[in-house]
Design a protein around this motif. Structure first.
Motif, PDB file in Angstrom:
ATOM      1  N   SER A  37      80.206  61.617  61.081  1.00  0.00           N
ATOM      2  CA  SER A  37      80.420  60.180  61.285  1.00  0.00           C
ATOM      3  C   SER A  37      81.826  59.771  60.850  1.00  0.00           C
ATOM      4  O   SER A  37      82.481  58.951  61.513  1.00  0.00           O
ATOM      5  CB  SER A  37      79.373  59.377  60.520  1.00  0.00           C
ATOM      6  N   THR A  38      82.313  60.356  59.745  1.00  0.00           N
ATOM      7  CA  THR A  38      83.669  60.056  59.290  1.00  0.00           C
ATOM      8  C   THR A  38      84.701  60.584  60.282  1.00  0.00           C
ATOM      9  O   THR A  38      85.705  59.921  60.568  1.00  0.00           O
ATOM     10  CB  THR A  38      83.922  60.679  57.900  1.00  0.00           C
ATOM     11  N   PHE A  89      77.849  52.890  68.324  1.00  0.00           N
ATOM     12  CA  PHE A  89      78.443  51.556  68.282  1.00  0.00           C
ATOM     13  C   PHE A  89      78.745  51.141  66.838  1.00  0.00           C
ATOM     14  O   PHE A  89      79.791  50.542  66.573  1.00  0.00           O
ATOM     15  CB  PHE A  89      77.505  50.540  68.933  1.00  0.00           C
ATOM     16  N   GLN A  90      77.860  51.475  65.911  1.00  0.00           N
ATOM     17  CA  GLN A  90      78.103  51.144  64.508  1.00  0.00           C
ATOM     18  C   GLN A  90      79.301  51.918  63.947  1.00  0.00           C
ATOM     19  O   GLN A  90      80.093  51.375  63.184  1.00  0.00           O
ATOM     20  CB  GLN A  90      76.849  51.422  63.685  1.00  0.00           C
ATOM     21  N   ILE A  91      79.434  53.183  64.336  1.00  0.00           N
ATOM     22  CA  ILE A  91      80.597  53.970  63.901  1.00  0.00           C
ATOM     23  C   ILE A  91      81.872  53.405  64.516  1.00  0.00           C
ATOM     24  O   ILE A  91      82.933  53.371  63.879  1.00  0.00           O
ATOM     25  CB  ILE A  91      80.422  55.453  64.283  1.00  0.00           C
ATOM     26  N   PHE A  92      81.771  52.952  65.766  1.00  0.00           N
ATOM     27  CA  PHE A  92      82.912  52.310  66.423  1.00  0.00           C
ATOM     28  C   PHE A  92      83.329  51.057  65.655  1.00  0.00           C
ATOM     29  O   PHE A  92      84.527  50.808  65.456  1.00  0.00           O
ATOM     30  CB  PHE A  92      82.554  51.967  67.867  1.00  0.00           C
ATOM     31  N   LEU A  93      82.367  50.270  65.223  1.00  0.00           N
ATOM     32  CA  LEU A  93      82.676  49.092  64.419  1.00  0.00           C
ATOM     33  C   LEU A  93      83.345  49.496  63.097  1.00  0.00           C
ATOM     34  O   LEU A  93      84.281  48.833  62.636  1.00  0.00           O
ATOM     35  CB  LEU A  93      81.401  48.294  64.128  1.00  0.00           C
ATOM     36  N   LEU A 120      89.042  62.290  52.614  1.00  0.00           N
ATOM     37  CA  LEU A 120      88.316  62.585  51.378  1.00  0.00           C
ATOM     38  C   LEU A 120      87.753  61.321  50.751  1.00  0.00           C
ATOM     39  O   LEU A 120      86.580  61.274  50.369  1.00  0.00           O
ATOM     40  CB  LEU A 120      89.237  63.294  50.384  1.00  0.00           C
ATOM     41  N   ALA A 121      88.574  60.280  50.649  1.00  0.00           N
ATOM     42  CA  ALA A 121      88.144  59.055  49.975  1.00  0.00           C
ATOM     43  C   ALA A 121      86.993  58.380  50.721  1.00  0.00           C
ATOM     44  O   ALA A 121      86.003  57.968  50.108  1.00  0.00           O
ATOM     45  CB  ALA A 121      89.318  58.088  49.838  1.00  0.00           C
ATOM     46  N   LEU A 122      87.115  58.273  52.048  1.00  0.00           N
ATOM     47  CA  LEU A 122      86.048  57.597  52.796  1.00  0.00           C
ATOM     48  C   LEU A 122      84.797  58.457  52.896  1.00  0.00           C
ATOM     49  O   LEU A 122      83.687  57.928  52.953  1.00  0.00           O
ATOM     50  CB  LEU A 122      86.544  57.205  54.179  1.00  0.00           C
ATOM     51  N   TYR A 123      84.967  59.785  52.913  1.00  0.00           N
ATOM     52  CA  TYR A 123      83.767  60.633  52.894  1.00  0.00           C
ATOM     53  C   TYR A 123      83.020  60.474  51.572  1.00  0.00           C
ATOM     54  O   TYR A 123      81.797  60.300  51.556  1.00  0.00           O
ATOM     55  CB  TYR A 123      84.120  62.103  53.108  1.00  0.00           C
ATOM     56  N   LEU A 124      83.755  60.549  50.443  1.00  0.00           N
ATOM     57  CA  LEU A 124      83.111  60.396  49.138  1.00  0.00           C
ATOM     58  C   LEU A 124      82.497  59.006  48.994  1.00  0.00           C
ATOM     59  O   LEU A 124      81.421  58.849  48.417  1.00  0.00           O
ATOM     60  CB  LEU A 124      84.128  60.646  48.017  1.00  0.00           C
TER      61      LEU A 124
END
Length: 319
Positions: free
Chosen positions: A219-220, A74-78, A265-269
């Motif tokens: 998660s990403t 649910f948090q990943i969905f948010l 890449l940007a959101l993973y880093l």
């Protein structure tokens, strides 16, 4: 030595993130000037992000990936709704009703919003009685204020145009009123403030995800996979004509670059740095975008560099 290395790596990672975002500004400007609908590009972005990060999530985390609980899902969905879908579309709508200069200026409110949200969620302590707390508060004010001054103030020319530029820039429109058609200096900035809040809120929620689900690639990937469906549905409703979804070479470069570099890449880093340094640390690098983007625009698009904001040949400012 190990301590110094652990402090240096997050710094390098966030500089790479801002360089990636600056490159996106240049490429996105080109494709928008040649007629690509911003909602179409936004729809492609999470799709290419999902494709690019999937192999890393599978091969690097298939043996170490923790169990995905309903709470974490649910948090990943948010995160997908707030950090990708809502953030991108509020940005696009805000850009439609205002100027790119105001977009860049209001983007630098993210550190302030992140600082406030981190305090509310218990991830940061204000601690005004301590030297560290006072430094955080003053640093946030100086960083945001200086970045906004840089983007809003226009002084004399510091560096003139270069004698060369990227060949794709020759195809951009010369219409000086391209961004003035739908200008609304009340609605536009208001929506852009919401966009900055959504990104700051993503940083805060992502910090919670990192605590409970130690698999940043997975998660990403899941976040972008869900955002792909959300963005495609919205974009098809706004842009139903098939011909507007066609990709020529520069548009293909734009969507692949934005999907792989500026999204996956940007959101993973960023997620990786959030886990080690916290959301406020990540947000404090946003003002660096103005400097890097101005430099890239000067090199690739023959921009003049002013003491303050930059100005494009087409007559409006993008940075």
């Amino acid at each position: 030595m190990k301590k110094k290395g652990s402090d240096l790596l997050p710094f390098i990672a966030m500089v790479i993130v801002q360089v990636g975002y600056a490159g996106s500004n240049v490429v996105t400007k080109l494709v928008m000037d040649t007629g690509m609908h911003p909602f179409v590009q936004t729809a492609y972005r999470p799709i290419f992000a999902t494709i690019s990060i999937a192999p890393f999530a599978y091969f690097l985390e298939r043996k170490t990936r923790p169990k995905l609980t309903l709470s974490v899902f649910f948090q990943i969905f948010l995160c997908s709704i707030i950090g990708v879908t809502a953030n991108q579309y509020t940005f696009c709508i805000g850009l439609k009703y205002t100027t790119p200069t105001i977009v860049s200026a209001l983007d630098n409110l993210i550190p302030a919003f992140t600082f406030l949200l981190a305090i509310l969620f218990g991830l940061e302590k204000l601690g005004l009685k301590s030297l560290a707390g006072q430094a955080k508060l003053i640093g946030t004010i100086v960083c945001v204020g200086g970045a906004m001054l840089l983007s809003l103030y226009r002084g004399p020319v510091l560096i003139g145009q270069l004698g060369f530029h990227w060949k794709y820039a020759e195809n951009t429109t010369n219409d000086k009123d391209i961004n003035s058609t739908h200008t609304n200096f009340i609605l536009g900035p208001f929506i852009l403030i919401i966009s900055s809040i959504t990104y700051a809120l993503w940083l805060t929620i992502q910090a919670r995800v990192n605590e409970k689900y130690a698999a940043p690639y997975s998660s990403t990937l899941l976040m972008f996979f869900m955002a792909s469906f959300q963005c495609m549905i919205i974009s098809f409703c706004v842009v139903p004509k098939a011909y507007e979804w066609a990709l020529n070479p520069i548009r293909a470069i734009s969507v692949v670059y934005n999907g792989t570099v500026c999204s996956s890449l940007a959101l993973y880093l960023s997620s990786w740095c959030i886990e080690r340094k916290g959301p406020l640390y990540v947000s404090m690098f946003n003002p660096l975008l103005l400097v890097i983007a101005a430099f890239l625009s000067w090199i690739l698009l023959r921009e003049k560099l002013y003491l303050g904001m930059t100005e494009f040949q087409s007559g409006y400012s993008w940075l």
